[in-house]
Design an enzyme around this catalytic site. Structure first.
Site, short mmCIF file in Angstrom:
data_model
loop_
_atom_site.label_atom_id
_atom_site.label_comp_id
_atom_site.label_asym_id
_atom_site.label_seq_id
_atom_site.Cartn_x
_atom_site.Cartn_y
_atom_site.Cartn_z
N HIS A 195 0.81 -1.30 -0.08
CA HIS A 195 0.08 0.05 0.04
C HIS A 195 0.85 1.33 0.06
O HIS A 195 0.42 2.34 -0.60
CB HIS A 195 -1.01 -0.07 1.25
CG HIS A 195 -1.93 -1.10 1.18
ND1 HIS A 195 -2.32 -2.01 1.99
CD2 HIS A 195 -2.93 -1.21 0.13
CE1 HIS A 195 -3.39 -2.82 1.75
NE2 HIS A 195 -3.63 -2.28 0.53
N ASP A 211 -10.44 -2.98 0.50
CA ASP A 211 -9.82 -3.17 1.96
C ASP A 211 -9.57 -1.70 2.43
O ASP A 211 -9.36 -1.46 3.81
CB ASP A 211 -8.51 -3.97 1.87
CG ASP A 211 -7.60 -3.63 0.86
OD1 ASP A 211 -6.87 -2.59 1.37
OD2 ASP A 211 -7.52 -4.22 -0.18
N ASP A 257 -18.65 -0.29 -11.38
CA ASP A 257 -17.71 -0.65 -12.20
C ASP A 257 -16.72 0.41 -12.45
O ASP A 257 -16.93 1.34 -13.03
CB ASP A 257 -18.26 -1.37 -13.57
CG ASP A 257 -17.44 -1.76 -14.51
OD1 ASP A 257 -16.05 -1.74 -14.41
OD2 ASP A 257 -17.86 -2.28 -15.67
N ASP A 310 -5.81 -0.62 -7.92
CA ASP A 310 -5.49 -1.70 -6.81
C ASP A 310 -6.28 -2.76 -7.15
O ASP A 310 -7.29 -3.16 -6.34
CB ASP A 310 -5.87 -0.76 -5.25
CG ASP A 310 -5.27 -1.76 -4.23
OD1 ASP A 310 -4.72 -2.72 -4.58
OD2 ASP A 310 -5.50 -1.32 -3.18
N SER A 311 -5.96 -3.60 -7.97
CA SER A 311 -6.84 -4.65 -8.58
C SER A 311 -6.18 -5.72 -8.15
O SER A 311 -5.33 -6.03 -7.61
CB SER A 311 -6.63 -4.59 -10.06
OG SER A 311 -5.76 -5.13 -10.68
#
Length: 277
Positions: A62, A86, A137, A156-157
């Site tokens: 991160h 998250d 989406d 952040d996939s």
């Protein structure tokens, strides 16, 4: 009885971690979510059986996804995060006092809800008044964004399979470039150079030409495949190198600092040679 979690990174290699107990399990229309408490890495968040983060090493991922681009942009105020429900990336973005607004677009509401309940130290930025959470989406959201809407876009996939494949297309990369301001910076997680080199070469070709400067930088993340992870970066600022950064580094970080910023762009020879070909 000893219980172990195993994730295969290839048909012949992977990682195995001893589990204390299961904290949470849920299913959405998109995926299966699990949170396990482990002896070595604390709480571990899984999507469809794949490690997304652990409490022990999430800070590396991160911090590197957020601080490298935000310390490359001269004045980052408006940041878009696609995925990352998250909240770990948002938490790091909010450490920058210049940031006035973070928009998180997450397709799966259950990811956010589970993180807020079971991973409060990671998800706390989602409750910040500067954060706007949108469920939907990310590909469509970026396609509909007005030109110049953001200073920094962070992808952040999950791994590029299933719905996440659309986050690595030339069309999506082009729409991100259009949604960025004149000095905009784009970064996406881009898998392991050790296990996923052909994929990295492929996506490099898809983003090449959309920004004056494009390249990869690396970080060491123990629970990710091979422990060596990459990030694909595009910068709209001409003239300087990708590794150049502004002089603001007084941030509460554990992995990232000025030296790491510069060193992370030193990629191994096999990767640079593959990109040249």
């Amino acid at each position: 009885m000893s219980v172990w979690y195993t994730e295969k990174h290839t048909p012949h290699a992977g990682i195995t971690i001893q589990v204390k107990e299961s904290i949470y399990r849920g299913e959405s229309q998109f995926q299966t979510l699990e949170i396990l408490d482990t002896y070595e890495f604390g709480r571990m968040f899984l999507l469809d059986g794949v490690v997304m983060l652990t409490e022990r090493d999430e800070f590396v991922y991160h911090e590197m996804l957020a601080h490298v681009p935000l310390n490359t942009h001269p004045a980052p105020e408006r940041v878009l995060v696609v995925g990352g429900g998250d909240g770990g990336t948002v938490r790091e973005v909010l450490k920058h006092p210049q940031v006035t607004e973070v928009t998180l677009v997450e397709i799966d509401r259950l990811v956010v809800e589970a993180a807020l309940e079971h991973l409060p130290g990671i998800s706390k930025g989602l409750r910040d008044p500067r954060t706007k959470v949108i469920y939907g989406d990310g590909v469509r959201f970026v396609a509909d964004a007005r030109p110049g809407s953001y200073d920094v876009i962070l992808i952040d996939s999950t791994d590029p399979v299933g719905p996440a494949e659309a986050l690595f297309t030339r069309e999506f990369f082009r729409n991100c470039a259009r949604a960025l301001g004149p000095e905009g910076v784009f970064v996406s997680q881009s898998e392991s150079p050790f296990y996923h080199l052909p994929f990295m070469v492929d996506i490099f070709s898809r983003i090449d030409g959309l920004y004056p400067k494009v390249g990869f930088y690396l970080a060491a993340i123990p629970t990710y495949p091979s422990g060596n992870w990459s990030f694909l970066m595009g910068s709209a600022t001409e003239g300087s190198s990708l590794a150049q950064c502004r002089d603001y580094f007084e941030l509460p970080t554990r992995y990232y600092d000025h030296n790491i910023h510069l060193a992370s762009f030193a990629v191994p020879r096999f990767l640079s040679e593959a990109l040249e070909k």
